[in-house]
Design a protein around this motif. Structure first.
Motif, mmCIF file in Angstrom:
data_model
loop_
_atom_site.group_PDB
_atom_site.id
_atom_site.type_symbol
_atom_site.label_atom_id
_atom_site.label_comp_id
_atom_site.label_asym_id
_atom_site.label_seq_id
_atom_site.Cartn_x
_atom_site.Cartn_y
_atom_site.Cartn_z
ATOM 1 N N HIS A 152 26.824 51.521 34.642
ATOM 2 C CA HIS A 152 27.792 52.628 34.580
ATOM 3 C C HIS A 152 27.737 53.412 35.887
ATOM 4 C CE1 HIS A 152 28.747 52.055 30.315
ATOM 5 N NE2 HIS A 152 27.448 51.877 30.108
ATOM 6 N N LEU A 153 28.311 52.845 36.919
ATOM 7 C CA LEU A 153 28.225 53.447 38.247
ATOM 8 C C LEU A 153 29.062 54.712 38.378
ATOM 9 C CD1 LEU A 153 28.293 50.288 40.543
ATOM 10 C CD2 LEU A 153 26.314 51.512 39.615
ATOM 11 N N LYS A 203 26.439 40.433 41.916
ATOM 12 C CA LYS A 203 27.618 41.095 41.373
ATOM 13 C C LYS A 203 27.183 42.130 40.348
ATOM 14 C CE LYS A 203 30.405 38.098 43.447
ATOM 15 N NZ LYS A 203 31.318 38.443 44.559
ATOM 16 N N MET A 204 27.986 43.165 40.200
ATOM 17 C CA MET A 204 27.768 44.195 39.192
ATOM 18 C C MET A 204 29.089 44.491 38.507
ATOM 19 S SD MET A 204 25.567 46.555 41.792
ATOM 20 C CE MET A 204 25.990 45.496 43.187
ATOM 21 N N VAL A 205 29.046 44.709 37.191
ATOM 22 C CA VAL A 205 30.242 45.136 36.464
ATOM 23 C C VAL A 205 29.973 46.536 35.932
ATOM 24 C CG1 VAL A 205 31.914 44.619 34.671
ATOM 25 C CG2 VAL A 205 30.696 42.736 35.807
ATOM 26 N N THR A 206 30.736 47.496 36.431
ATOM 27 C CA THR A 206 30.606 48.873 35.951
ATOM 28 C C THR A 206 31.551 49.032 34.770
ATOM 29 O OG1 THR A 206 30.644 51.218 36.564
ATOM 30 C CG2 THR A 206 32.230 49.788 37.691
ATOM 31 N N ILE A 207 30.990 49.431 33.643
ATOM 32 C CA ILE A 207 31.677 49.340 32.356
ATOM 33 C C ILE A 207 32.312 50.664 31.955
ATOM 34 C CG2 ILE A 207 31.385 48.814 29.903
ATOM 35 C CD1 ILE A 207 31.091 46.356 31.686
ATOM 36 N N PRO A 257 40.787 55.260 36.485
ATOM 37 C CA PRO A 257 40.946 55.441 37.941
ATOM 38 C C PRO A 257 39.622 55.657 38.671
ATOM 39 C CG PRO A 257 42.670 56.628 36.788
ATOM 40 C CD PRO A 257 41.715 56.135 35.739
ATOM 41 N N GLU A 258 38.662 56.325 38.027
ATOM 42 C CA GLU A 258 37.365 56.566 38.656
ATOM 43 C C GLU A 258 36.600 55.257 38.829
ATOM 44 O OE1 GLU A 258 35.299 59.644 36.432
ATOM 45 O OE2 GLU A 258 37.225 60.581 35.970
ATOM 46 N N LEU A 259 36.680 54.378 37.842
ATOM 47 C CA LEU A 259 35.996 53.082 37.946
ATOM 48 C C LEU A 259 36.649 52.207 38.996
ATOM 49 C CD1 LEU A 259 34.943 54.029 35.050
ATOM 50 C CD2 LEU A 259 34.663 51.594 34.613
ATOM 51 N N LEU A 260 37.966 52.200 39.010
ATOM 52 C CA LEU A 260 38.668 51.372 39.986
ATOM 53 C C LEU A 260 38.363 51.824 41.413
ATOM 54 C CD1 LEU A 260 42.140 50.886 38.294
ATOM 55 C CD2 LEU A 260 40.350 49.164 38.596
ATOM 56 N N PHE A 302 33.451 48.725 46.782
ATOM 57 C CA PHE A 302 32.361 47.773 47.008
ATOM 58 C C PHE A 302 32.816 46.358 46.642
ATOM 59 C CE2 PHE A 302 30.299 51.842 45.944
ATOM 60 C CZ PHE A 302 29.508 52.020 47.083
ATOM 61 N N PRO A 303 32.733 45.419 47.569
ATOM 62 C CA PRO A 303 33.232 44.062 47.312
ATOM 63 C C PRO A 303 32.601 43.373 46.103
ATOM 64 C CG PRO A 303 32.806 44.373 49.648
ATOM 65 C CD PRO A 303 32.258 45.585 48.949
ATOM 66 N N ASP A 304 31.335 43.677 45.811
ATOM 67 C CA ASP A 304 30.632 42.966 44.740
ATOM 68 C C ASP A 304 30.573 43.738 43.423
ATOM 69 O OD1 ASP A 304 30.122 40.711 46.314
ATOM 70 O OD2 ASP A 304 28.371 41.660 47.213
ATOM 71 N N VAL A 305 31.357 44.804 43.321
ATOM 72 C CA VAL A 305 31.416 45.597 42.086
ATOM 73 C C VAL A 305 32.773 45.393 41.423
ATOM 74 C CG1 VAL A 305 31.383 47.913 41.087
ATOM 75 C CG2 VAL A 305 29.779 47.318 42.924
ATOM 76 N N PHE A 306 32.748 45.146 40.120
ATOM 77 C CA PHE A 306 33.951 44.951 39.318
ATOM 78 C C PHE A 306 33.890 45.910 38.134
ATOM 79 C CE2 PHE A 306 33.172 41.304 41.861
ATOM 80 C CZ PHE A 306 34.422 40.870 42.256
ATOM 81 N N CYS A 307 34.951 45.984 37.346
ATOM 82 C CA CYS A 307 34.945 46.958 36.250
ATOM 83 C C CYS A 307 35.679 46.434 35.028
ATOM 84 C CB CYS A 307 35.532 48.289 36.710
ATOM 85 S SG CYS A 307 37.322 48.283 36.962
ATOM 86 N N SER A 308 35.526 47.182 33.946
ATOM 87 C CA SER A 308 36.239 46.916 32.694
ATOM 88 C C SER A 308 37.095 48.127 32.365
ATOM 89 C CB SER A 308 35.234 46.662 31.562
ATOM 90 O OG SER A 308 34.536 47.865 31.251
ATOM 91 N N VAL A 309 37.833 48.030 31.267
ATOM 92 C CA VAL A 309 38.548 49.198 30.736
ATOM 93 C C VAL A 309 38.411 49.194 29.222
ATOM 94 C CG1 VAL A 309 40.797 48.002 30.595
ATOM 95 C CG2 VAL A 309 40.707 50.511 30.703
ATOM 96 N N GLY A 310 38.100 50.355 28.676
ATOM 97 C CA GLY A 310 37.958 50.430 27.229
ATOM 98 C C GLY A 310 37.471 51.786 26.761
ATOM 99 N N THR A 311 37.396 51.906 25.435
ATOM 100 C CA THR A 311 36.961 53.143 24.795
ATOM 101 C C THR A 311 35.684 52.892 24.007
ATOM 102 O OG1 THR A 311 39.258 53.873 24.576
ATOM 103 C CG2 THR A 311 37.609 55.003 23.224
#
Length: 269
Positions: free
Chosen positions: A14-15, A38-42, A50-53, A59-68
């Motif tokens: 949770h970055l 790689k890291m996935v910030t959830i 928008p904050e996660l995106l 960061f090239p190696d950071v990805f994210c999800s979307v949800g509640t």
């Protein structure tokens, strides 16, 4: 010459949480230095995507999800699957969730938790992206929803930070889902969880930090961070009677199979 570092993935962190606000560059640099490719910030709130995106784009190696997250379902009740699906076109958005059931805290009403869980499953089914499932003290209802929804059509998912019972885990495995393990494995009095981690099929296990929470082993009581996923991987390897290199190879392969929108590092098999 020393052996190359095994490549690991932090499949759940949770970055965007305040704990990391002043140290993001350091967090990511230390993770990369530790072999975390790689890291996935959830996501925990759709409305904070928008904050996660912003972080994922930085960061090239950071990805994210979307949800509640189930803690926040009452404030985001009614978000339709179509809205979630619409976010999937972003190249850095690689999963839905975390969503699911939490009967331990019950910060969100059970009815809204159930609705939200099913909506996120629908989005995962429609897009082929995986769902990150949060489940705590809700094994029976979680298994019931998973069975009912899988009967409506297949979807991919991981039960993250697993602390549930053996029956729910085996239901998930039977349905083709994966199980994520955190630093909780390194805590005392987790014998049943360790036994489960030792016996699950090798192609269904992932490692994660759930940072900034649940720092493993020697870091217990401190802020957790993605680089510490190495400690969980070490114990998981020990429990399963394999080398760290093997657990790193297997969990990394499992990650890319599940989160198949995430590009493999250049030169990786």
């Amino acid at each position: 010459m020393s052996a190359p570092q095994p490549m690991l993935i932090d499949s759940h962190c949770h970055l965007d949480f305040p704990d990391f606000a002043d140290d993001l560059d350091g967090i990511v640099s230390r993770a990369e230095a530790a072999g975390v490719a790689k890291m996935v910030t959830i996501s925990t709130r759709v409305r904070r995507l928008p904050e996660l995106l912003k972080i994922a784009e930085r960061f090239p190696d950071v990805f994210c999800s979307v949800g509640t997250h189930p803690h926040h379902v009452d404030e985001e009740d009614g978000i339709p699957a179509e809205e979630l699906i619409g976010f999937a076109s972003h190249p850095k958005l690689v999963a839905f969730g975390e969503a699911g059931l939490d009967y331990f805290y019950e910060h969100g009403s059970r009815e809204a938790q159930h609705r939200g869980f099913r909506v996120h499953i629908a989005a995962a089914r429609a897009t082929g992206l995986p769902l990150v499932i949060h489940t705590r003290d809700a094994d029976e209802d979680c298994a019931k929803i998973l069975r009912e929804e899988m009967a409506n059509g297949p979807f991919k998912a991981v039960l993250h930070c697993y602390t549930g019972g053996r029956e729910l885990a085996m239901t998930a495995i039977e349905l083709g889902l994966s199980i994520g393990f955190t630093g909780i494995l390194t805590f005392k009095k987790t014998e049943a969880l360790r036994e489960l981690a030792a016996e699950l099929p090798a192609d269904r296990i992932l490692v994660e930090t759930d940072s900034p929470y649940l720092a493993p082993g020697k870091f217990r009581g401190k802020r957790n961070e993605p680089s510490y996923v190495v400690e969980t991987a070490k114990l998981l390897a020990e429990l399963r009677g394999v080398s760290l290199d093997e657990i790193a190879r297997q969990t990394t392969e499992n990650f890319f199979a599940l989160f198949n929108k995430v590009p493999r590092p250049v030169g990786a098999a």
